[in-house]
Motif scaffolding. Structure first.
Motif: not given
Length: 105
Positions: A58-68
């Motif tokens: 999120e810090d690097a790409y400005g996008e929240e993803i869920s890995l779980t």
């Protein structure tokens, strides 16, 4: 394999190593087993690690993803087996969100 994502994961592993007595080797990183029979994490450690990777992404790409997410844990081939699989999964999640993974924000 995306070198930027691999570097993010390496950075997180180095942070984890600062708090561990038994250090996780970061050489040959792409083939490092994260979870499973030869994995470096137990289930709780894996969840903590993945949370840190999510934050780094999120810090690097400005996008929240869920890995779980259910999607992650229901994959036929686990994205947590090796670092290379995790990189591929992160790339796919970012691409699905419309983020150009080669261009961090």
């Amino acid at each position: 394999m995306n070198d930027r994502i691999l570097t993010l994961i390496q950075d997180v592993l180095e942070e984890v190593n600062e708090r561990r007595d038994e250090k996780i080797p970061v050489t040959e990183l792409s083939s490092l087993a994260l979870y499973g029979d030869n994995g470096v994490f137990d289930s709780m450690q894996l969840v903590n690690f993945l949370t840190q990777v999510e934050e780094a992404v999120e810090d690097a790409y400005g996008e929240e993803i869920s890995l779980t997410s259910e999607k992650a844990v229901s994959q036929r081939v686990s994205p947590f087996g090796r670092v290379s699989r995790l990189v591929e999964f992160v790339e796919a999640e970012l691409a699905e969100a419309g983020v150009a993974v080669s261009q961090p924000v």
